[in-house]
Design a protein around this motif. Structure first.
Motif, PDB file in Angstrom:
ATOM      1  N   VAL A 219      24.464  29.049  33.697  1.00 41.60           N
ATOM      2  CA  VAL A 219      24.544  30.115  34.695  1.00 41.60           C
ATOM      3  C   VAL A 219      25.981  30.210  35.207  1.00 41.60           C
ATOM      4  N   THR A 220      26.522  31.424  35.136  1.00 44.42           N
ATOM      5  CA  THR A 220      27.894  31.654  35.586  1.00 44.42           C
ATOM      6  C   THR A 220      27.911  32.772  36.623  1.00 44.42           C
ATOM      7  N   LEU A 221      28.638  32.535  37.698  1.00 46.74           N
ATOM      8  CA  LEU A 221      28.822  33.602  38.690  1.00 46.74           C
ATOM      9  C   LEU A 221      30.288  33.975  38.730  1.00 46.74           C
ATOM     10  N   MET A 222      30.568  35.266  38.639  1.00 46.18           N
ATOM     11  CA  MET A 222      31.928  35.758  38.861  1.00 46.18           C
ATOM     12  C   MET A 222      31.858  36.700  40.041  1.00 46.18           C
ATOM     13  N   TYR A 223      32.615  36.409  41.054  1.00 45.14           N
ATOM     14  CA  TYR A 223      32.582  37.289  42.216  1.00 45.14           C
ATOM     15  C   TYR A 223      34.000  37.541  42.687  1.00 45.14           C
ATOM     16  N   GLY A 224      34.331  38.786  42.821  1.00 45.52           N
ATOM     17  CA  GLY A 224      35.674  39.145  43.238  1.00 45.52           C
ATOM     18  C   GLY A 224      35.692  39.923  44.544  1.00 45.52           C
ATOM     19  N   ALA A 225      36.654  39.587  45.409  1.00 42.22           N
ATOM     20  CA  ALA A 225      36.882  40.355  46.637  1.00 42.22           C
ATOM     21  C   ALA A 225      38.359  40.720  46.660  1.00 42.22           C
ATOM     22  N   LYS A 226      38.714  41.690  47.504  1.00 45.46           N
ATOM     23  CA  LYS A 226      40.126  42.088  47.548  1.00 45.46           C
ATOM     24  C   LYS A 226      40.983  40.956  48.074  1.00 45.46           C
ATOM     25  N   ILE A 227      40.606  40.433  49.242  1.00 43.96           N
ATOM     26  CA  ILE A 227      41.360  39.338  49.864  1.00 43.96           C
ATOM     27  C   ILE A 227      40.351  38.303  50.364  1.00 43.96           C
ATOM     28  N   PRO A 228      40.805  37.097  50.640  1.00 45.98           N
ATOM     29  CA  PRO A 228      39.857  36.055  51.079  1.00 45.98           C
ATOM     30  C   PRO A 228      39.001  36.485  52.263  1.00 45.98           C
ATOM     31  N   ASP A 229      39.570  37.278  53.178  1.00 45.06           N
ATOM     32  CA  ASP A 229      38.816  37.695  54.355  1.00 45.06           C
ATOM     33  C   ASP A 229      37.725  38.707  54.042  1.00 45.06           C
ATOM     34  N   GLU A 230      37.665  39.184  52.822  1.00 45.72           N
ATOM     35  CA  GLU A 230      36.649  40.179  52.476  1.00 45.72           C
ATOM     36  C   GLU A 230      35.584  39.621  51.554  1.00 45.72           C
TER      37      GLU A 230
END
Ligand SMILES: Cc1cc2nc3c(=O)[nH]c(=O)nc-3n(C[C@H](O)[C@H](O)[C@H](O)COP(=O)(O)OP(=O)(O)OC[C@H]3O[C@@H](n4cnc5c(N)ncnc54)[C@H](O)[C@@H]3O)c2cc1C
Ligand code: SF4
Ligand code: SF4
Ligand code: FES
Lengths: 342, 278
Positions: free
Chosen positions: B144-155
């Motif tokens: 199981v792999t999760l890839m999660y992206g946000a713009k900046i750490p605070d988001e």
């Protein structure tokens, strides 16, 4: 199917004797050529020459504005009970409109049953009446010019009498209630019915082919017809309101003056309205009119087939008669089919 | 006509409010009615219609996993009338819930396969349900792999929860931010698609579940197709305007599908056949 005969001169006496089954509703003349289904005090008010009411019978089952719940902070939500249980007799429903009701039965039924709709459906007796098509009717093409069910009684004109088909046990009770007015049918009546039926079949002026329409629609998905239609359409939504099988609705919560209680209403909506697919943040999935009108045609003639095995158009002609921009469904479908052959 | 009424919003109490990032909060809700509380079950990827008394309804994905019953968690972004009204409520206040609706992820079909979850932004809300479902039934799935992206750490939503998964041996948790100007981010930096170079995909045993803003789909799909993942092994959660959630109001219809009944989880193959879908 049980069939009996009712002399035309006895029709009003028959209808007047049905009080105990519910309030009588039928098409009433509003203007020279405008008719509306409404409650009548006496059967004489019913316009027997009505071919097409402005609004179809759906207005009895899915109301233009309907209260789904009243609510308050303290008690949560409560569904209103009144107004779902009024018994009515709906007289003078033509075959296309009966098919329209049958289609709505599919939509509001299924895995999630809409009890607002079905409570009213259960309380309505449907008395069908046959008709002669005009230049806008194309129910023969949509396969909705005859119906074998969806009615309690169905009356067909056979000269000085009606041949009455009894569709349900309740319909039979109604006949038995005033049984002295009915007679058995004889050979002349059978002949008259067949003659009338043949004459009716031959009276259609409009014919369109629907069998392979889903494929044709897929082929013409990018056609410029949609943009041309979008340029003409006013997004007024009339075609949806008058259509016997358009069922979209919008939901709004309205607060009372105390700002603590209120009601949740639903009201007829149209996929042609600008904000139909508008979501939070201002994104509109169908911002331009061309894409909205395309969606209407696709849903009726293509999407519904995939979902329920038949198109949802019943060929009543109402959207054609009512469109202020003179957009005709028959013309559009004919054009889609012949495109490239010009 | 309340109980058999498909539109009836069942009252639920707000038992927890966890602020996530600006204008995003996680709400824990518990049904007031005991039998609702005990019997409410759902699949990852399904949604509910949330009613704020006096304001209206909105479709919201369930963020919690059915493996953890009792409380339904919704991660809600404040954008308009209903969501604003929710933000004005406090712990112990009541809301209405009906559902669950939609198809959800085909979890039985996913069992025995490798799973790749790809999320962007609020897309983590429905995928969090699937993530915890797989972790709580870990033996039923392969890698199981999760890839999660946000713009900046605070988001980044569920940031601490997800960071705590970084050293879990049975999960490949790949968190990334587009930019880290403060230099505080402990993990990868770059848009979510830059993570693909670090993984291998076996197309015959992998399913991908993708959920994020529309712009993300194009790039992620490109990566997945490049790696020969078949179109019906790519699952996406899609949004549409919804009113009823049960196939009656018409609003969510696209072509011949209703997003609320046939979706919100669609395969990429569905999407190709429904030109308006993405
Ligand atoms: C299947 C599904 C799952 C969702 N999951 C989440 C989630 O987990 N978290 C979250 O924050 N948001 C989620 N959304 C989006 C959320 O439904 C909208 O942000 C919300 O309806 C906005 O309502 P509002 O009254 O605050 O905004 P307003 O802009 O005031 O709403 C206007 C009207 O449009 C409708 N509407 C607006 N945006 C949407 C939308 N995107 N989808 C459907 N109807 C909309 C509302 O019902 C309302 O009637 C989801 C949407 C769908 C369809
Ligand atoms: S009635 Fe005619 S003008 Fe009005 S929305 Fe329908 S197609 Fe457009
Ligand atoms: S689409 Fe037009 S012709 Fe067909 S049923 Fe509706 S109103 Fe009648
Ligand atoms: S949300 Fe009403 S039909 Fe899908």
């Amino acid at each position: 199917m049980k069939m009996v005969k009712l002399q035309k001169k006895n029709l009003n006496a028959f209808l007047a004797g049905l009080e105990k089954f519910g309030d009588l509703h039928g098409p009433v003349r509003r203007d020279t050529n405008d008719f509306a289904f409404q409650k009548v005090d006496a059967p004489e008010q019913i316009a027997h020459d009505c071919l097409r009411t402005i609004l179809p019978p759906k207005k009895y089952f899915t109301k233009p504005v309907d209260t789904m719940f009243t609510f308050s902070e303290a008690e949560g939500y409560r569904a209103p009970d009144k107004d779902l249980h009024t018994k009515i007799i709906l007289f003078g429903v033509h075959p296309c409109d009966i098919h329209g009701i049958k289609i709505l039965d599919l939509v509001f039924g299924g895995q999630y049953r809409d009890e607002y709709y079905f409570a009213r459906r259960r309380n309505a007796i449907v008395v069908g009446l046959d008709c002669m098509p005009d230049e806008y009717c194309f129910c023969r093409s949509t396969g909705t010019d005859f119906t074998e069910d969806g009615f309690d009684l169905f009356l067909s004109d056979i000269g000085s009498s009606y041949l009455v088909r009894v569709g349900t046990s309740l319909g039979d009770d109604i006949v038995l209630e005033t049984s002295t007015l009915f007679q058995e049918i004889g050979d002349t009546d059978r002949r008259a019915y067949k003659r009338r039926s043949a004459q009716r079949i031959n009276s259609f002026e409009v014919e369109i082919h629907l069998e392979d329409l889903p494929e044709i629609m897929d082929l013409e998905y990018e056609s410029r017809i949609w943009q041309e239609l979008g340029d003409k359409c006013l997004s007024c939504g009339t075609c949806s309101m008058v259509c016997p099988t358009c069922y979209c609705y919008d939901v709004v919560d309205q607060l009372n003056l105390d700002a603590k209680s209120g009601s949740r209403l639903r009201r007829w909506d149209s996929c042609l309205f600008k904000d139909y697919a508008l979501v939070a943040g201002g994104h509109n999935f169908r911002a331009d009119r061309g894409s909205r009108i395309k969606n209407r045609y696709f849903h009726k003639q293509r999407g519904f087939v995939a979902q329920f095995g038949r198109p949802s158009c019943v060929g009543c002609g109402r959207c054609i008669v009512s469109c202020p921009a003179a957009i005709s469904l028959v013309d559009v479908l004919t054009k889609l089919r012949s495109r490239g052959n010009e | 006509m309340n109980r058999e009424n498909i539109y009836f919003p069942h009252l639920a109490q707000i038992t927890r409010i966890l602020p996530q990032i600006e204008d995003h909060k996680l709400f824990g809700l518990t049904f007031v009615d005991k039998s609702m509380k005990d019997n409410f079950s759902y699949r990852p990827g399904q949604f509910v219609e949330l009613s704020i008394i006096g304001t209206g309804e909105a479709p919201i994905s369930i963020s919690s996993s059915p493996t953890r019953p009792g409380t339904v968690e919704l991660c809600v972004r404040r954008v308009g009338r209903v969501t604003n009204a929710l933000y004005n409520l406090e712990r112990d206040d009541l809301v209405g819930i009906r559902g669950p609706y939609g198809n959800g992820f085909p979890v039985e079909e996913l069992e025995g396969n490798n799973l790749l979850l790809v999320a962007g932004g609020l897309g983590m809300a429905p995928l969090r349900s699937l993530l915890w479902y797989t972790l709580d039934n870990r033996e039923r799935f392969e890698d199981v792999t999760l890839m999660y992206g946000a713009k900046i750490p605070d988001e980044m939503l569920f940031k601490y929860e997800l960071l705590s998964l970084l050293d879990r041996p049975d999960l490949r948790c790949m968190l990334t931010v587009d930019k880290d100007e403060e230099g505080i981010w402990p993990a990868h930096i770059g848009v979510v698609t830059t993570l693909f170079d670090q993984i291998e995909i076996d197309p015959s045993t992998t399913y991908a579940a993708v959920c994020g803003p529309p712009v993300m789909y194009r790039f992620v799909l490109e990566e997945l197709l490049k790696r020969n993942l078949s179109k019906d092994r790519i699952l996406m959660s899609l949004e549409r305007k919804m009113k009823c959630g049960v196939g009656k109001c018409g609003h969510c219809a696209i072509g011949y599908k209703y997003t609320c009944l046939d979706g919100p989880i669609f395969t990429y193959w569905d999407a190709i056949n429904l030109p308006e879908l993405i």
